[in-house]
Motif scaffolding. Sequence first.
Motif, PDB file in Angstrom:
ATOM      1  N   TYR A   1       0.826  -1.210   0.000  1.00  0.00           N
ATOM      2  CA  TYR A   1       0.000   0.000   0.000  1.00  0.00           C
ATOM      3  C   TYR A   1       0.860   1.261   0.000  1.00  0.00           C
ATOM      4  CZ  TYR A   1      -3.478   3.434   1.278  1.00  0.00           C
ATOM      5  OH  TYR A   1      -4.280   4.543   1.288  1.00  0.00           O
ATOM      6  N   ARG A   2       1.922   1.262   0.798  1.00  0.00           N
ATOM      7  CA  ARG A   2       2.808   2.436   0.873  1.00  0.00           C
ATOM      8  C   ARG A   2       3.507   2.720  -0.452  1.00  0.00           C
ATOM      9  NH1 ARG A   2       4.691   0.455   5.599  1.00  0.00           N
ATOM     10  NH2 ARG A   2       6.629  -0.182   4.648  1.00  0.00           N
ATOM     11  N   TYR A   3       3.851   1.662  -1.179  1.00  0.00           N
ATOM     12  CA  TYR A   3       4.612   1.835  -2.413  1.00  0.00           C
ATOM     13  C   TYR A   3       3.753   1.817  -3.668  1.00  0.00           C
ATOM     14  CZ  TYR A   3       8.626   1.355   0.584  1.00  0.00           C
ATOM     15  OH  TYR A   3       9.548   1.544   1.579  1.00  0.00           O
ATOM     16  N   GLN A   4       2.464   2.077  -3.511  1.00  0.00           N
ATOM     17  CA  GLN A   4       1.594   2.171  -4.680  1.00  0.00           C
ATOM     18  C   GLN A   4       2.017   3.361  -5.524  1.00  0.00           C
ATOM     19  OE1 GLN A   4      -2.666   1.968  -4.350  1.00  0.00           O
ATOM     20  NE2 GLN A   4      -2.440   1.214  -2.266  1.00  0.00           N
ATOM     21  N   PRO A   5       1.993   3.198  -6.837  1.00  0.00           N
ATOM     22  CA  PRO A   5       2.325   4.348  -7.688  1.00  0.00           C
ATOM     23  C   PRO A   5       1.258   5.419  -7.578  1.00  0.00           C
ATOM     24  CG  PRO A   5       1.613   2.476  -9.004  1.00  0.00           C
ATOM     25  CD  PRO A   5       1.682   2.007  -7.596  1.00  0.00           C
ATOM     26  N   MET A   6       1.681   6.666  -7.648  1.00  0.00           N
ATOM     27  CA  MET A   6       0.761   7.794  -7.595  1.00  0.00           C
ATOM     28  C   MET A   6       0.904   8.564  -8.896  1.00  0.00           C
ATOM     29  SD  MET A   6      -0.597   7.429  -4.650  1.00  0.00           S
ATOM     30  CE  MET A   6      -1.381   8.933  -4.203  1.00  0.00           C
ATOM     31  N   GLY A   7      -0.172   9.105  -9.375  1.00  0.00           N
ATOM     32  CA  GLY A   7      -0.145   9.890 -10.601  1.00  0.00           C
ATOM     33  C   GLY A   7      -1.002   9.237 -11.664  1.00  0.00           C
ATOM     34  N   GLU A   8      -0.654   9.506 -12.915  1.00  0.00           N
ATOM     35  CA  GLU A   8      -1.435   9.027 -14.047  1.00  0.00           C
ATOM     36  C   GLU A   8      -0.565   8.127 -14.912  1.00  0.00           C
ATOM     37  OE1 GLU A   8      -3.068  11.164 -18.019  1.00  0.00           O
ATOM     38  OE2 GLU A   8      -3.560  12.136 -16.123  1.00  0.00           O
ATOM     39  N   LEU A   9      -1.100   6.979 -15.290  1.00  0.00           N
ATOM     40  CA  LEU A   9      -0.383   6.047 -16.151  1.00  0.00           C
ATOM     41  C   LEU A   9      -0.752   6.339 -17.592  1.00  0.00           C
ATOM     42  CD1 LEU A   9       1.482   3.550 -16.222  1.00  0.00           C
ATOM     43  CD2 LEU A   9      -0.595   2.154 -16.209  1.00  0.00           C
ATOM     44  N   ARG A  10       0.239   6.614 -18.399  1.00  0.00           N
ATOM     45  CA  ARG A  10       0.024   6.873 -19.832  1.00  0.00           C
ATOM     46  C   ARG A  10       0.493   5.661 -20.613  1.00  0.00           C
ATOM     47  NH1 ARG A  10       0.166  13.014 -20.985  1.00  0.00           N
ATOM     48  NH2 ARG A  10      -1.022  13.650 -19.160  1.00  0.00           N
ATOM     49  N   VAL A  11      -0.456   4.960 -21.242  1.00  0.00           N
ATOM     50  CA  VAL A  11      -0.161   3.728 -21.981  1.00  0.00           C
ATOM     51  C   VAL A  11      -0.214   4.027 -23.471  1.00  0.00           C
ATOM     52  CG1 VAL A  11      -0.879   1.352 -22.399  1.00  0.00           C
ATOM     53  CG2 VAL A  11      -1.175   2.349 -20.135  1.00  0.00           C
ATOM     54  N   SER A  12       0.761   3.494 -24.210  1.00  0.00           N
ATOM     55  CA  SER A  12       0.774   3.666 -25.664  1.00  0.00           C
ATOM     56  C   SER A  12       1.111   2.331 -26.314  1.00  0.00           C
ATOM     57  CB  SER A  12       1.786   4.733 -26.075  1.00  0.00           C
ATOM     58  OG  SER A  12       3.081   4.379 -25.652  1.00  0.00           O
ATOM     59  N   LYS A  13       0.772   2.226 -27.589  1.00  0.00           N
ATOM     60  CA  LYS A  13       1.006   0.986 -28.329  1.00  0.00           C
ATOM     61  C   LYS A  13       1.802   1.309 -29.578  1.00  0.00           C
ATOM     62  CE  LYS A  13      -1.465  -3.139 -29.735  1.00  0.00           C
ATOM     63  NZ  LYS A  13      -2.777  -3.803 -29.740  1.00  0.00           N
ATOM     64  N   SER A  14       2.859   0.528 -29.796  1.00  0.00           N
ATOM     65  CA  SER A  14       3.677   0.659 -30.996  1.00  0.00           C
ATOM     66  C   SER A  14       3.770  -0.734 -31.614  1.00  0.00           C
ATOM     67  CB  SER A  14       5.065   1.190 -30.628  1.00  0.00           C
ATOM     68  OG  SER A  14       5.885   1.223 -31.764  1.00  0.00           O
ATOM     69  N   GLY A  15       3.029  -0.941 -32.698  1.00  0.00           N
ATOM     70  CA  GLY A  15       2.951  -2.281 -33.281  1.00  0.00           C
ATOM     71  C   GLY A  15       2.177  -3.176 -32.331  1.00  0.00           C
ATOM     72  N   ASN A  16       2.809  -4.263 -31.883  1.00  0.00           N
ATOM     73  CA  ASN A  16       2.179  -5.161 -30.909  1.00  0.00           C
ATOM     74  C   ASN A  16       2.674  -4.912 -29.494  1.00  0.00           C
ATOM     75  OD1 ASN A  16       0.652  -6.469 -32.825  1.00  0.00           O
ATOM     76  ND2 ASN A  16       2.238  -7.988 -33.254  1.00  0.00           N
ATOM     77  N   ARG A  17       3.512  -3.913 -29.312  1.00  0.00           N
ATOM     78  CA  ARG A  17       4.161  -3.670 -28.022  1.00  0.00           C
ATOM     79  C   ARG A  17       3.455  -2.555 -27.255  1.00  0.00           C
ATOM     80  NH1 ARG A  17       8.405  -0.119 -26.687  1.00  0.00           N
ATOM     81  NH2 ARG A  17       9.424  -0.771 -24.791  1.00  0.00           N
ATOM     82  N   LEU A  18       3.083  -2.837 -26.015  1.00  0.00           N
ATOM     83  CA  LEU A  18       2.517  -1.826 -25.128  1.00  0.00           C
ATOM     84  C   LEU A  18       3.620  -1.284 -24.234  1.00  0.00           C
ATOM     85  CD1 LEU A  18      -0.805  -3.433 -23.826  1.00  0.00           C
ATOM     86  CD2 LEU A  18      -0.582  -1.522 -25.391  1.00  0.00           C
ATOM     87  N   SER A  19       3.602   0.008 -24.002  1.00  0.00           N
ATOM     88  CA  SER A  19       4.532   0.618 -23.057  1.00  0.00           C
ATOM     89  C   SER A  19       3.779   1.692 -22.285  1.00  0.00           C
ATOM     90  CB  SER A  19       5.741   1.206 -23.779  1.00  0.00           C
ATOM     91  OG  SER A  19       5.342   2.192 -24.686  1.00  0.00           O
ATOM     92  N   ALA A  20       4.340   2.084 -21.155  1.00  0.00           N
ATOM     93  CA  ALA A  20       3.677   3.073 -20.313  1.00  0.00           C
ATOM     94  C   ALA A  20       4.688   3.956 -19.609  1.00  0.00           C
ATOM     95  CB  ALA A  20       2.804   2.382 -19.281  1.00  0.00           C
ATOM     96  N   GLN A  21       4.219   5.140 -19.251  1.00  0.00           N
ATOM     97  CA  GLN A  21       4.996   6.077 -18.455  1.00  0.00           C
ATOM     98  C   GLN A  21       4.088   6.637 -17.380  1.00  0.00           C
ATOM     99  OE1 GLN A  21       6.212   8.556 -21.897  1.00  0.00           O
ATOM    100  NE2 GLN A  21       8.230   8.464 -20.944  1.00  0.00           N
ATOM    101  N   TRP A  22       4.631   6.823 -16.191  1.00  0.00           N
ATOM    102  CA  TRP A  22       3.886   7.459 -15.114  1.00  0.00           C
ATOM    103  C   TRP A  22       4.070   8.954 -15.199  1.00  0.00           C
ATOM    104  CZ3 TRP A  22       0.304   5.330 -12.216  1.00  0.00           C
ATOM    105  CH2 TRP A  22       0.330   3.952 -12.025  1.00  0.00           C
ATOM    106  N   LEU A  23       2.980   9.687 -15.109  1.00  0.00           N
ATOM    107  CA  LEU A  23       3.007  11.141 -14.996  1.00  0.00           C
ATOM    108  C   LEU A  23       2.757  11.428 -13.522  1.00  0.00           C
ATOM    109  CD1 LEU A  23       3.135  13.929 -16.351  1.00  0.00           C
ATOM    110  CD2 LEU A  23       0.665  13.800 -16.616  1.00  0.00           C
ATOM    111  N   SER A  24       3.786  11.919 -12.840  1.00  0.00           N
ATOM    112  CA  SER A  24       3.677  12.134 -11.397  1.00  0.00           C
ATOM    113  C   SER A  24       2.735  13.288 -11.096  1.00  0.00           C
ATOM    114  CB  SER A  24       5.056  12.414 -10.794  1.00  0.00           C
ATOM    115  OG  SER A  24       5.512  13.685 -11.193  1.00  0.00           O
ATOM    116  N   GLU A  25       2.358  13.400  -9.830  1.00  0.00           N
ATOM    117  CA  GLU A  25       1.471  14.476  -9.409  1.00  0.00           C
ATOM    118  C   GLU A  25       2.132  15.844  -9.598  1.00  0.00           C
ATOM    119  OE1 GLU A  25       0.636  13.102  -5.453  1.00  0.00           O
ATOM    120  OE2 GLU A  25      -1.239  12.192  -6.127  1.00  0.00           O
ATOM    121  N   GLU A  26       3.467  15.866  -9.657  1.00  0.00           N
ATOM    122  CA  GLU A  26       4.199  17.111  -9.883  1.00  0.00           C
ATOM    123  C   GLU A  26       4.314  17.445 -11.367  1.00  0.00           C
ATOM    124  OE1 GLU A  26       5.785  14.543  -7.970  1.00  0.00           O
ATOM    125  OE2 GLU A  26       4.760  15.368  -6.223  1.00  0.00           O
TER     126      GLU A  26
END
Length: 92
Positions: free
Chosen positions: A15-40
């Motif tokens: 619970y303490r180490y849960q990610p905070m912010g917004e997850l941005r998911v994108s697809k390139s071909g068959n590959r999914l990738s993501a980046q976290w956008l922090s609250e800052e």
Amino acid sequence: MLAAVVAILLLGREYRYQPMGELRVSKSGNRLSAQWLSEEGELESEQPVKADYVGPWLIGLHVGPQRLWLWPDSLPAHSQRSLRRLCHRPGR
């Protein structure tokens, strides 16, 4: 009793180490990738995404080393539909 204490400690750590912010998911071909956008407003490094469960009410993702479960109330309906489209594998 010891097992219950260990379970509570592990759940508390998760619970303490849960990610905070917004997850941005994108697809390139068959590959999914993501980046976290922090609250800052900072964009973290890109990580691979694997969707191993896409059910009617729940989506299970591995984002880099993290395991995420997304419930219907985790994100707005239009974002959930977009994520389901990204994770959908034809023929399944």
